[in-house]
Scaffold this active site. Structure first.
Site, mmCIF file in Angstrom:
data_model
loop_
_atom_site.group_PDB
_atom_site.id
_atom_site.type_symbol
_atom_site.label_atom_id
_atom_site.label_comp_id
_atom_site.label_asym_id
_atom_site.label_seq_id
_atom_site.Cartn_x
_atom_site.Cartn_y
_atom_site.Cartn_z
ATOM 1 C CD GLU A 122 22.984 -25.521 -51.295
ATOM 2 O OE1 GLU A 122 24.028 -24.901 -51.961
ATOM 3 O OE2 GLU A 122 22.694 -25.214 -50.247
ATOM 4 C CB CYS B 139 20.471 -33.441 -44.707
ATOM 5 S SG CYS B 139 19.377 -32.134 -44.514
ATOM 6 C CB CYS C 151 11.488 -22.840 -48.486
ATOM 7 S SG CYS C 151 10.289 -23.322 -47.285
ATOM 8 C CB CYS D 230 11.373 -19.883 -40.720
ATOM 9 S SG CYS D 230 10.116 -21.017 -40.847
ATOM 10 C CB CYS E 105 15.209 -20.603 -42.374
ATOM 11 S SG CYS E 105 15.871 -21.864 -43.393
ATOM 12 N N GLY F 188 12.921 -26.630 -48.394
ATOM 13 C CA GLY F 188 11.825 -26.730 -48.592
ATOM 14 C C GLY F 188 10.764 -27.325 -47.518
ATOM 15 C CD GLU F 189 6.797 -28.048 -44.173
ATOM 16 O OE1 GLU F 189 7.600 -27.601 -43.439
ATOM 17 O OE2 GLU F 189 5.995 -29.106 -43.773
ATOM 18 C CB SER G 40 11.128 -26.676 -37.354
ATOM 19 O OG SER G 40 11.601 -27.409 -37.894
ATOM 20 C CG LEU G 41 7.500 -25.851 -30.790
ATOM 21 C CD1 LEU G 41 6.397 -25.866 -31.415
ATOM 22 C CD2 LEU G 41 7.470 -26.665 -29.444
ATOM 23 C CG HIS G 42 12.656 -23.269 -34.039
ATOM 24 N ND1 HIS G 42 13.895 -23.745 -33.754
ATOM 25 C CD2 HIS G 42 12.296 -23.285 -35.338
ATOM 26 C CE1 HIS G 42 14.114 -24.276 -34.747
ATOM 27 N NE2 HIS G 42 13.321 -24.097 -35.761
ATOM 28 C CB CYS H 121 19.900 -26.558 -39.358
ATOM 29 S SG CYS H 121 19.883 -28.195 -38.568
HETATM 30 N N1 SAH Z 1 10.521 -26.951 -43.625
HETATM 31 C C1 SAH Z 1 10.918 -27.958 -42.597
HETATM 32 C C2 SAH Z 1 12.246 -28.734 -43.279
HETATM 33 C C3 SAH Z 1 13.389 -27.703 -42.901
HETATM 34 S S1 SAH Z 1 14.379 -28.536 -41.545
HETATM 35 C C4 SAH Z 1 10.931 -27.498 -41.404
HETATM 36 O O1 SAH Z 1 10.734 -26.431 -41.121
HETATM 37 O O2 SAH Z 1 11.129 -28.532 -40.546
HETATM 38 C C5 SAH Z 1 15.484 -27.297 -41.364
HETATM 39 C C6 SAH Z 1 15.706 -27.301 -40.008
HETATM 40 O O3 SAH Z 1 16.619 -26.236 -39.611
HETATM 41 C C7 SAH Z 1 14.353 -26.713 -39.348
HETATM 42 O O4 SAH Z 1 14.174 -27.391 -37.829
HETATM 43 C C8 SAH Z 1 14.823 -25.273 -39.187
HETATM 44 O O5 SAH Z 1 13.772 -24.663 -38.193
HETATM 45 C C9 SAH Z 1 16.097 -25.422 -38.787
HETATM 46 N N2 SAH Z 1 16.870 -24.047 -39.063
HETATM 47 C C10 SAH Z 1 16.533 -22.979 -39.880
HETATM 48 N N3 SAH Z 1 17.476 -22.073 -39.964
HETATM 49 C C11 SAH Z 1 18.374 -22.561 -38.971
HETATM 50 C C12 SAH Z 1 19.553 -21.922 -38.582
HETATM 51 N N4 SAH Z 1 19.798 -20.676 -39.014
HETATM 52 N N5 SAH Z 1 20.011 -22.521 -37.581
HETATM 53 C C13 SAH Z 1 19.829 -23.708 -37.067
HETATM 54 N N6 SAH Z 1 18.731 -24.230 -37.430
HETATM 55 C C14 SAH Z 1 17.982 -23.594 -38.583
#
Ligand code: SAH
Length: 352
Positions: free
Chosen positions: A93, A106, A113, A117, A120, A164-165, A219-221, A338
């Site tokens: 997508e 995007c 993937c 996480c 996700c 994907g990454e 993507s730190l979180h 996201c």
């Molecule tokens: N693999 C890469 C590219 C994916 S980007 C990465 O991890 O950065 C997708 C972004 O959406 C990432 O920042 C991810 O952490 C965030 N994300 C994933 N699931 C989410 C959700 N349910 N709500 C909000 N952000 C989310």
């Protein structure tokens, strides 16, 4: 499926040496490249400045793979999500996100993937394969065309934040960006491209060595290992201290600030110590922070924290002069936000 080679997986140099071996002039490679990437033709017969003989030879030995937008959904906020069918039937997508000043594409870099996480939806698909450079490029072209057709505006930005990454499909992502930015391709400025990574320290260093002109997001979180270990299993092998070192290296080599993507969840990372850990992180590396809204993916374990917690993060970051922006979700009603990209409609179709 054909066993001929995908001509768009070859670099210009590879095409050149192939042609020279055939006894053709090297400049033909440039002509072929232009047809393939700038003009986006789908058939060797359309390469009208090549001899019939050469066209037939190419036809017999190569294919020109093209993606097909199988389904397009439009959100009430103007976001568009494409379900993109690849040459082998797999689906990824990509999303068009319009704002007053930008139109952002995007893009996905892998089918599924391999990361895990917990918050996700894409993680549930597992990784099936890497996308080829042309499959990445074509997603951008499809969105560029939609931007022009539906909004009468040009595509302005690209983010590798789909499925994907990107740093696990390193060579193909870089090859695609090279085509997107080169004059024979789309001629877009690399400054308007952001590659987002879960944070693979080794790969961030490798990328820094190439001194790319595009931007990096991470993507730190959570900046605390005990929290990040639980929500993003990659952190077990790749702890926060390694990330800090890799980002310092990135900044030293590129002079480009990394954007940290960060969701604040209730009872997971909404406490003072979580905020303090992020502040300590940001004191060590030049960054910007995007506080992104959580998009629920059905299981209820993760919940968006109260707005007060998000504000507390923002204030603490601003106090040390770090720009922290609160980002609202886009395209939630069509599962385009996201972390929501999971080929939901395809899964439903297959189950029906
Ligand atoms: N693999 C890469 C590219 C994916 S980007 C990465 O991890 O950065 C997708 C972004 O959406 C990432 O920042 C991810 O952490 C965030 N994300 C994933 N699931 C989410 C959700 N349910 N709500 C909000 N952000 C989310």
């Amino acid at each position: 499926m054909s066993d001929k080679r995908d001509i768009r997986a070859l670099s210009r140099k590879e095409i050149k040496s192939y042609l020279v071996e055939l006894g053709e002039k090297p400049f033909r490679a440039n002509q072929i490249f232009e047809w393939l990437w700038q003009k986006g033709i789908k058939d060797f017969d359309d390469m009208t400045n090549l001899s019939k003989e050469l066209r037939e030879h190419l036809q017999e030995n190569f294919v020109i793979n093209h993606i097909r937008v199988d389904e397009m959904q439009r959100s009430e906020d103007g976001t568009i999500k494409n379900a993109v069918r690849l040459y082998d039937g797999k689906v990824v997508e990509s999303v068009l996100i319009p704002t007053d000043t930008r139109i952002t594409a995007c893009i996905s870099s892998q089918v599924g993937c391999s990361l895990d996480c917990n918050f996700c939806a894409t993680a549930r698909l597992k990784r099936m394969r890497n996308l080829n450079p042309d499959e990445i490029y074509d997603q951008v072209v499809a969105i560029k065309n939609e931007a022009e057709n539906f909004y009468g505006r040009p595509l302005t930005n690209i983010v590798f934040m789909g499925m994907g990454e990107p740093l696990m499909n390193y060579n193909n992502v870089l090859a695609a960006i090279e085509k997107i930015t080169s004059p024979e391709g789309l001629g877009m400025s690399p400054k308007r491209i952001t590659v987002s990574t879960v944070g693979l320290s080794k790969m961030i260093r490798k990328l820094a060595d190439e001194k790319p002109k595009f931007k990096l997001a991470l993507s730190l979180h959570s900046a605390r290992d005990e929290v990040r270990d639980k929500i993003m299993s990659i952190n077990l092998k790749n702890p926060v201290s390694d990330l800090i070192e890799a980002l310092k290296y990135w900044y030293a080599e590129t002079k480009s600030r990394v954007t940290l993507e960060y969701v604040v969840w209730r009872d997971i990372n909404d406490k003072a110590e979580d905020i303090q850990a992020l502040v300590d992180f940001c004191k060590q590396v030049p960054t910007k922070v995007n506080l992104i809204e959580y998009n629920p993916i059905d299981d209820g374990i993760f919940q968006q924290a109260d707005y007060a917690a998000v504000e507390a993060y923002q204030k603490a970051l601003q106090a040390i002069d770090v720009v922290a922006t609160v980002r609202r979700s886009r395209g939630k009603d069509i599962d385009a936000a996201c972390g929501q990209l999971a080929n939901k409609n395809q899964v439903e179709l297959e189950q029906a």
